[in-house]
Structures are given as C-alpha cells and as structure tokens.
Motif scaffolding. Structure first.
Motif, PDB file in Angstrom:
ATOM      1  N   PHE A 175      -2.459  -6.700   5.917  1.00  0.00           N
ATOM      2  CA  PHE A 175      -2.436  -6.433   7.359  1.00  0.00           C
ATOM      3  C   PHE A 175      -3.761  -6.976   7.879  1.00  0.00           C
ATOM      4  CE2 PHE A 175       0.029  -3.090   5.281  1.00  0.00           C
ATOM      5  CZ  PHE A 175       1.244  -3.259   5.914  1.00  0.00           C
ATOM      6  N   ASN A 207      -6.895  -6.663   5.728  1.00  0.00           N
ATOM      7  CA  ASN A 207      -6.680  -5.564   4.781  1.00  0.00           C
ATOM      8  C   ASN A 207      -5.615  -5.998   3.757  1.00  0.00           C
ATOM      9  OD1 ASN A 207      -6.492  -3.127   3.526  1.00  0.00           O
ATOM     10  ND2 ASN A 207      -5.690  -1.986   5.281  1.00  0.00           N
ATOM     11  N   VAL A 210      -3.599  -5.224   1.095  1.00  0.00           N
ATOM     12  CA  VAL A 210      -3.185  -3.935   0.502  1.00  0.00           C
ATOM     13  C   VAL A 210      -2.570  -4.150  -0.886  1.00  0.00           C
ATOM     14  CG1 VAL A 210      -1.794  -1.864   0.816  1.00  0.00           C
ATOM     15  CG2 VAL A 210      -2.903  -2.918   2.793  1.00  0.00           C
ATOM     16  N   GLY A 238      -4.977   6.609  -5.197  1.00  0.00           N
ATOM     17  CA  GLY A 238      -5.713   7.359  -4.183  1.00  0.00           C
ATOM     18  C   GLY A 238      -5.150   7.157  -2.789  1.00  0.00           C
ATOM     19  N   SER A 239      -5.691   7.936  -1.858  1.00  0.00           N
ATOM     20  CA  SER A 239      -5.287   7.800  -0.463  1.00  0.00           C
ATOM     21  C   SER A 239      -5.595   6.389   0.010  1.00  0.00           C
ATOM     22  CB  SER A 239      -6.072   8.779   0.406  1.00  0.00           C
ATOM     23  OG  SER A 239      -5.552  10.052   0.241  1.00  0.00           O
ATOM     24  N   GLY A 240      -4.635   5.776   0.657  1.00  0.00           N
ATOM     25  CA  GLY A 240      -4.843   4.438   1.211  1.00  0.00           C
ATOM     26  C   GLY A 240      -4.730   3.328   0.184  1.00  0.00           C
ATOM     27  N   SER A 241      -4.299   3.641  -1.062  1.00  0.00           N
ATOM     28  CA  SER A 241      -4.220   2.591  -2.085  1.00  0.00           C
ATOM     29  C   SER A 241      -2.995   1.695  -1.898  1.00  0.00           C
ATOM     30  CB  SER A 241      -4.215   3.215  -3.493  1.00  0.00           C
ATOM     31  OG  SER A 241      -3.140   4.116  -3.634  1.00  0.00           O
ATOM     32  N   GLY A 242      -2.044   2.134  -1.083  1.00  0.00           N
ATOM     33  CA  GLY A 242      -0.899   1.271  -0.799  1.00  0.00           C
ATOM     34  C   GLY A 242       0.416   1.757  -1.377  1.00  0.00           C
ATOM     35  N   LYS A 243       0.468   3.009  -1.793  1.00  0.00           N
ATOM     36  CA  LYS A 243       1.705   3.538  -2.394  1.00  0.00           C
ATOM     37  C   LYS A 243       2.861   3.515  -1.387  1.00  0.00           C
ATOM     38  CE  LYS A 243      -0.169   7.565  -3.322  1.00  0.00           C
ATOM     39  NZ  LYS A 243      -1.493   7.335  -2.714  1.00  0.00           N
ATOM     40  N   SER A 244       2.577   3.985  -0.163  1.00  0.00           N
ATOM     41  CA  SER A 244       3.650   3.999   0.848  1.00  0.00           C
ATOM     42  C   SER A 244       4.061   2.582   1.226  1.00  0.00           C
ATOM     43  CB  SER A 244       3.195   4.726   2.118  1.00  0.00           C
ATOM     44  OG  SER A 244       2.826   6.026   1.820  1.00  0.00           O
ATOM     45  N   VAL A 245       3.075   1.689   1.290  1.00  0.00           N
ATOM     46  CA  VAL A 245       3.390   0.291   1.623  1.00  0.00           C
ATOM     47  C   VAL A 245       4.308  -0.298   0.547  1.00  0.00           C
ATOM     48  CG1 VAL A 245       2.363  -2.021   1.808  1.00  0.00           C
ATOM     49  CG2 VAL A 245       1.342  -0.091   3.053  1.00  0.00           C
ATOM     50  N   LEU A 264       9.184  -2.837   5.220  1.00  0.00           N
ATOM     51  CA  LEU A 264       8.144  -3.852   5.420  1.00  0.00           C
ATOM     52  C   LEU A 264       8.526  -5.095   4.623  1.00  0.00           C
ATOM     53  CD1 LEU A 264       4.817  -1.806   4.952  1.00  0.00           C
ATOM     54  CD2 LEU A 264       5.593  -2.905   7.073  1.00  0.00           C
ATOM     55  N   GLU A 313       5.974  11.608  -2.088  1.00  0.00           N
ATOM     56  CA  GLU A 313       5.150  12.835  -2.091  1.00  0.00           C
ATOM     57  C   GLU A 313       6.046  14.083  -2.065  1.00  0.00           C
ATOM     58  OE1 GLU A 313       1.924  12.748  -2.349  1.00  0.00           O
ATOM     59  OE2 GLU A 313       1.293  10.795  -1.611  1.00  0.00           O
ATOM     60  N   HIS A 370       0.014  11.501  -5.013  1.00  0.00           N
ATOM     61  CA  HIS A 370      -1.343  11.595  -5.566  1.00  0.00           C
ATOM     62  C   HIS A 370      -1.550  12.953  -6.223  1.00  0.00           C
ATOM     63  CE1 HIS A 370      -1.948  13.515  -1.770  1.00  0.00           C
ATOM     64  NE2 HIS A 370      -2.018  12.400  -1.102  1.00  0.00           N
TER      65      HIS A 370
HETATM   66  N1  LIG Z   1       2.235  -0.897   9.271  1.00  0.00           N
HETATM   67  C1  LIG Z   1       0.934  -1.033   8.953  1.00  0.00           C
HETATM   68  N2  LIG Z   1       0.121  -1.825   9.679  1.00  0.00           N
HETATM   69  C2  LIG Z   1      -1.184  -1.983   9.333  1.00  0.00           C
HETATM   70  N3  LIG Z   1      -1.770  -1.395   8.279  1.00  0.00           N
HETATM   71  C3  LIG Z   1      -1.017  -0.601   7.528  1.00  0.00           C
HETATM   72  C4  LIG Z   1       0.373  -0.372   7.809  1.00  0.00           C
HETATM   73  N4  LIG Z   1       0.869   0.477   6.878  1.00  0.00           N
HETATM   74  C5  LIG Z   1      -0.160   0.764   6.062  1.00  0.00           C
HETATM   75  N5  LIG Z   1      -1.274   0.120   6.428  1.00  0.00           N
HETATM   76  C6  LIG Z   1      -2.574   0.167   5.717  1.00  0.00           C
HETATM   77  O1  LIG Z   1      -2.307  -0.062   4.350  1.00  0.00           O
HETATM   78  C7  LIG Z   1      -3.200   0.705   3.532  1.00  0.00           C
HETATM   79  C8  LIG Z   1      -2.404   1.499   2.522  1.00  0.00           C
HETATM   80  O2  LIG Z   1      -1.684   2.525   3.209  1.00  0.00           O
HETATM   81  P1  LIG Z   1      -0.623   3.474   2.486  1.00  0.00           P
HETATM   82  O3  LIG Z   1      -0.074   4.368   3.546  1.00  0.00           O
HETATM   83  O4  LIG Z   1       0.344   2.658   1.724  1.00  0.00           O
HETATM   84  O5  LIG Z   1      -1.528   4.300   1.480  1.00  0.00           O
HETATM   85  P2  LIG Z   1      -1.084   5.455   0.472  1.00  0.00           P
HETATM   86  O6  LIG Z   1      -1.524   5.042  -0.888  1.00  0.00           O
HETATM   87  O7  LIG Z   1       0.361   5.763   0.660  1.00  0.00           O
HETATM   88  O8  LIG Z   1      -1.995   6.665   0.990  1.00  0.00           O
HETATM   89  P3  LIG Z   1      -1.730   8.252   1.076  1.00  0.00           P
HETATM   90  O9  LIG Z   1      -1.713   8.755  -0.342  1.00  0.00           O
HETATM   91  O10 LIG Z   1      -2.935   8.736   1.811  1.00  0.00           O
HETATM   92  O11 LIG Z   1      -0.444   8.457   1.812  1.00  0.00           O
HETATM   93  C9  LIG Z   1      -4.053   1.541   4.485  1.00  0.00           C
HETATM   94  O12 LIG Z   1      -5.280   0.891   4.649  1.00  0.00           O
HETATM   95  C10 LIG Z   1      -3.241   1.526   5.770  1.00  0.00           C
HETATM   96  O13 LIG Z   1      -4.093   1.630   6.889  1.00  0.00           O
END
Ligand SMILES: Nc1ncnc2c1ncn2[C@@H]1O[C@H](COP(=O)(O)OP(=O)(O)OP(=O)(O)O)[C@@H](O)[C@H]1O
Length: 254
Positions: free
Chosen positions: A15, A18, A20, A39-46, A55, A168, A201
């Motif tokens: 992004f 970033n 990811v 960890g938080s923000g590592s990209g699991k949801s992405v 996506l 989660e 996590h």
């Molecule tokens: N649609 C989007 N547009 C821009 N950036 C995004 C988008 N979706 C996620 N990100 C960025 O991608 C990175 C990973 O986000 P993600 O939600 O996948 O983390 P995560 O590992 O699931 O975290 P958590 O455990 O806190 O839920 C973050 O920096 C987030 O800001």
C-alpha cells in the motif's frame, strides 16, 4: 493433485510505500488446521483478504484445490467463495434474522432448501456447537458474545465447505469461552474433515486449534512447523514471539 488445499507462492502486496507482503510462501495441507501467527500489523488480515479475493495482490499465486484464484472477479469469484466457510471476529450475523435463519442462510438462499428442512438442519448444526433448540428463534442482539461466535461457527459449517477460515476466533471472549470456542473449532475440523486456515496473535488459541503454525514477519513466512515443535522451533523469531520477550530479532515498530 497436490496434497495442499491452499498453495501460496511469492505473494506481494504493498500500500504505497508500505510493503506488507513481500514474497509469502505458504502451504495448507488438505484436512489439516494451519494457524498463521504474527504481531499486530504484520499483514495477517491482508493475507486472508488476498485469499478471499477481497484484496488483489500485486503479484504472486494463490492456488486453492489446484485452481489459481489471483485475478478472479465477478461471478467466478463469488462461485469460488461459496466453497468457503468463514468465521470473522464479530461473527458477522444478520441482526434482522433469527438465529436459525442465520445458521441456515446458505441452505435457504443458495441451495433453496425448504424452510422446514432448513430449520431442521440449523438445529442440527446448533447442537454441533453445543446450543439448544430454544435459542433458534432468538435474534443475534439477544445473545452473548460467546453464543454469537458459536452461531457464527454453526453457520460456517452449514455450508459444508472444503476450507474454513477463522479470523481471530477468540478475540473479545473471556479465556474460558475462548477455550470452548477453540475446542469446538478443533472438533468441527476433525469431525467434518475440513481444511482450516486461521489467523491470530493469541498463542494459546493457536496451539489449541492448529496442526501446524506459520509465522508471518516482515512480509514473509519466516517459519512453518508442527504445533508440537513450537516450544523448540529452532527459529529466533518464533522463539521470541512464543515467549513474548522484547529482546530478539523482532523489531516492534512504534
Ligand atoms: N486496505 C488497506 N489500505 C492500506 N493499508 C492497509 C490496508 N489494509 C491493511 N493495510 C496495512 O497493512 C498492514 C498490515 O495490516 P493487517 O491488518 O493485515 O495486520 P494484522 O497482522 O492483521 O494486524 P492485527 O493483528 O493487529 O489485526 C498495516 O500496516 C495496515 O495499515
């Protein structure tokens, strides 16, 4: 055919600046339960959103049961998604429908099952997750968080999917209810022979529901191994994450 239900190769998504996912490789063997930790923000949801087609990755391949899904859209994507079950954080129930119609949503709407038969099915799946028939006519707003999760799980298994995704699964639940939901998830995967892919996590939850764990860090899967090897993974990232130490190779970005 490959024994992997899901094969991810060299998956990239950014992004802006970033970056990811920077070359994710992951195999989810058929009939097993794999949990992706990180960890938080590592990209699991992405990562999960890329697999679900929410996506589009910048590059790389995601094969599900041998079929390439990167680039699918429209009807082809919808058809593909009907083979999945999903349990999201908030259980994502339809507030305007009673519990049984939530559970029977797929049989009613997609398979066009008659209402009497669909209700019977719903009661059976509710029993599978430990819920009595007397909640069938309640509305989601009348349920506790743990009950909503169980209804969400019953709805996911009602689609009899090949693959079931958990996002989660225990977030927001007290530890005892979290434990119960994890046991139900494990039982459903085993009893029905589903392939499970979860992101979390919560290490306690990861241990309870997985056969294998994969760790996402800095855009890559840095380790994938059997759950019973988590305490001696031979990998400094996993060791630090599992023990929750601040010292180690994992850089916390503040
Ligand atoms: N649609 C989007 N547009 C821009 N950036 C995004 C988008 N979706 C996620 N990100 C960025 O991608 C990175 C990973 O986000 P993600 O939600 O996948 O983390 P995560 O590992 O699931 O975290 P958590 O455990 O806190 O839920 C973050 O920096 C987030 O800001």
């Amino acid at each position: 055919m490959s024994t992997a239900a899901i094969e991810i190769r060299d998956l990239h998504i950014s992004f802006g600046r970033n970056h990811v996912l920077q070359g994710v490789n992951l195999d989810v063997p058929r009939g097993s339960s794999v949990v992706v930790i990180g960890g938080s923000g590592s990209g699991k949801s992405v990562l999960l959103k890329c697999i679900l087609g929410i996506l589009q990755p910048d590059s790389g391949s995601i094969r599900v049961n041998g079929e390439e899904i990167v680039g699918l859209y429209g009807r082809a994507l919808e058809n593909f998604r009907t083979r999945f079950g999903m349990l999201f954080q908030g259980a994502a129930l339809f507030d305007s429908l009673p519990v049984w119609e939530n559970v029977a949503f797929y049989p009613l709407q997609v398979e066009r099952t008659g209402r009497r038969k669909a209700r019977e099915l719903a009661l059976r799946y509710l029993a599978d997750v430990g819920l009595d028939a007397d909640i069938a006519d309640l509305y989601p707003a009348e349920l506790s968080g743990g009950m909503r999760k169980r209804v969400g799980l019953a709805r996911a298994i009602a689609t009899q999917p090949d693959i079931i995704f958990f996002d989660e699964p225990t977030t927001g639940l007290d530890p005892i209810m979290g434990d119960m939901i994890d046991r139900l998830i494990r039982k459903c995967i085993t009893d029905y022979g589903f392939t499970g892919l979860s992101i979390t996590h919560d290490m306690a939850s990861a241990r309870r529901i997985s056969d294998e764990v994969a760790m996402l860090y800095d855009g890559h899967i840095v380790w994938q191994g059997a759950t019973e090897t988590l305490d001696d993974p031979g990998n400094p990232y996993v060791e630090q994450f599992v023990t929750g130490r601040t010292e180690g190779p994992i850089q916390i970005r503040l």
